[in-house]
Design a protein around this motif. Structure first.
Motif, PDB file in Angstrom:
ATOM      1  N   TRP A 223      41.914  99.008  60.711  1.00 46.64           N
ATOM      2  CA  TRP A 223      42.201  98.033  59.597  1.00 46.64           C
ATOM      3  C   TRP A 223      42.095  96.612  60.426  1.00 46.64           C
ATOM      4  O   TRP A 223      42.629  96.083  61.395  1.00 46.64           O
ATOM      5  N   PRO A 224      41.356  95.754  59.418  1.00 41.28           N
ATOM      6  CA  PRO A 224      40.872  94.434  60.074  1.00 41.28           C
ATOM      7  C   PRO A 224      42.002  93.569  60.389  1.00 41.28           C
ATOM      8  O   PRO A 224      41.895  93.032  61.838  1.00 41.28           O
ATOM      9  N   THR A 225      43.295  93.324  59.711  1.00 40.01           N
ATOM     10  CA  THR A 225      44.321  92.567  60.359  1.00 40.01           C
ATOM     11  C   THR A 225      44.865  93.319  61.468  1.00 40.01           C
ATOM     12  O   THR A 225      45.563  92.175  62.288  1.00 40.01           O
ATOM     13  N   GLU A 226      45.224  94.477  61.456  1.00 41.17           N
ATOM     14  CA  GLU A 226      45.957  95.176  62.665  1.00 41.17           C
ATOM     15  C   GLU A 226      44.928  95.004  64.081  1.00 41.17           C
ATOM     16  O   GLU A 226      45.424  94.513  64.910  1.00 41.17           O
ATOM     17  N   ALA A 227      43.540  94.909  63.707  1.00 41.25           N
ATOM     18  CA  ALA A 227      42.723  95.128  64.759  1.00 41.25           C
ATOM     19  C   ALA A 227      42.760  93.631  65.156  1.00 41.25           C
ATOM     20  O   ALA A 227      42.553  93.315  66.412  1.00 41.25           O
ATOM     21  N   GLY A 228      43.003  92.645  64.208  1.00 39.16           N
ATOM     22  CA  GLY A 228      42.955  91.144  64.970  1.00 39.16           C
ATOM     23  C   GLY A 228      44.275  90.841  65.501  1.00 39.16           C
ATOM     24  O   GLY A 228      44.061  89.931  66.527  1.00 39.16           O
TER      25      GLY A 228
END
Length: 270
Positions: A223-228
């Motif tokens: 998930w993009p925000t979690e990965a960030g």
């Protein structure tokens, strides 16, 4: 006579502050910078977020004790970062939707007819403001939290490369998040919808994923925000992306989404 007047009126159009030439990319950047800096509510929102996040960091540092590890101490210091996330989401979304709400977007598209150029300039300005604000919040939170640590508690030092990566990376994450919220604003064109979408994608859906089993772990990993947010992990977790690749994945996903949003806005009516 009429032809001469029409030509003169067009040539003297002050929409871009120049005479007889198209708006350049640097002009579009200056145009967007002026618009962002003229909205007082934006600065008050970012200031309030910084004040609350830094204050929460001081409280988190004050609550650390001797038995905590450096990783736990750093997480306690940055426990208020979600407040900073919310403010950055609000800023990025409103940078797009406020013009749709007032109808001034038509004047903006008239001043800069090439929409991809305008929207790229808007994204660059939003990213710059979000990045600078994010770095100030991140370093301010770390400093306040470190100063409030007791003598017996571990003191994560910036001389440790991992700690410096967390502090700088936190600011970079907020910089990308501002553009991510801008994309939501360009797609939704309504403040309430864009802000709701940001909250759902950044907070609510990841909470839902955590309630799942193996599928939830896989979704959280990519998930993009979690990965960030993995950039904030002092010790990387094996089941998630590593800190730098995670932030890179979030940036790539945001860039792809921005290109799609620019393409969509360029094809539809204002």
């Amino acid at each position: 006579m009429s032809t001469t007047m029409t030509h003169t009126g067009a040539a003297a159009s002050p929409s871009n502050g120049t005479t007889g030439r198209q708006t350049r990319f640097i002009d579009a950047i200056a145009f967007e910078r002026i618009k962002v800096s003229s909205v007082r509510s934006t600065w008050w929102t970012l200031f309030a977020a910084a004040f609350i996040t830094i204050g929460t960091g001081a409280l988190g540092g004050g609550g650390a004790d001797q038995g905590d590890t450096a990783e736990i101490v750093l997480k306690d210091i940055f426990i208020g970062l979600p407040i900073g996330q919310l403010a950055i989401c609000l800023f990025g979304a409103l940078a797009a939707t406020s013009e749709y709400g007032t109808g001034s977007i038509r004047s903006t598209f008239t001043a800069v007819p090439k929409r991809p150029r305008l929207l790229a300039a808007k994204a660059l300005v939003v990213c710059a403001v979000s990045l600078v604000t994010g770095l100030l919040i991140s370093f301010g939170t770390y400093t306040a939290g470190s100063l409030s640590l007791g003598a017996a508690a571990p003191h994560p030092a910036l001389s440790d490369g991992a700690v410096l990566r967390v502090v700088v990376g936190g600011g970079c994450y907020l910089g990308v998040l501002g553009v991510f919220a801008l994309v939501m604003g360009l797609v939704m064109r309504a403040s309430a919808g864009a802000i709701t979408a940001c909250i759902c994608l950044t907070f609510l859906l990841p909470l839902t994923f955590r309630a799942l089993s193996d599928l939830g772990v896989l979704l959280l990993k990519w998930w993009p925000t979690e990965a960030g947010q993995r950039i904030l992990d002092l010790v990387p977790a094996t089941r998630y992306l590593s800190p730098l690749p995670g932030l890179g994945w979030f940036a790539v996903c945001t860039l792809v989404a921005l290109i799609g949003a620019i393409s969509r806005v360029s094809r539809r009516d204002a």
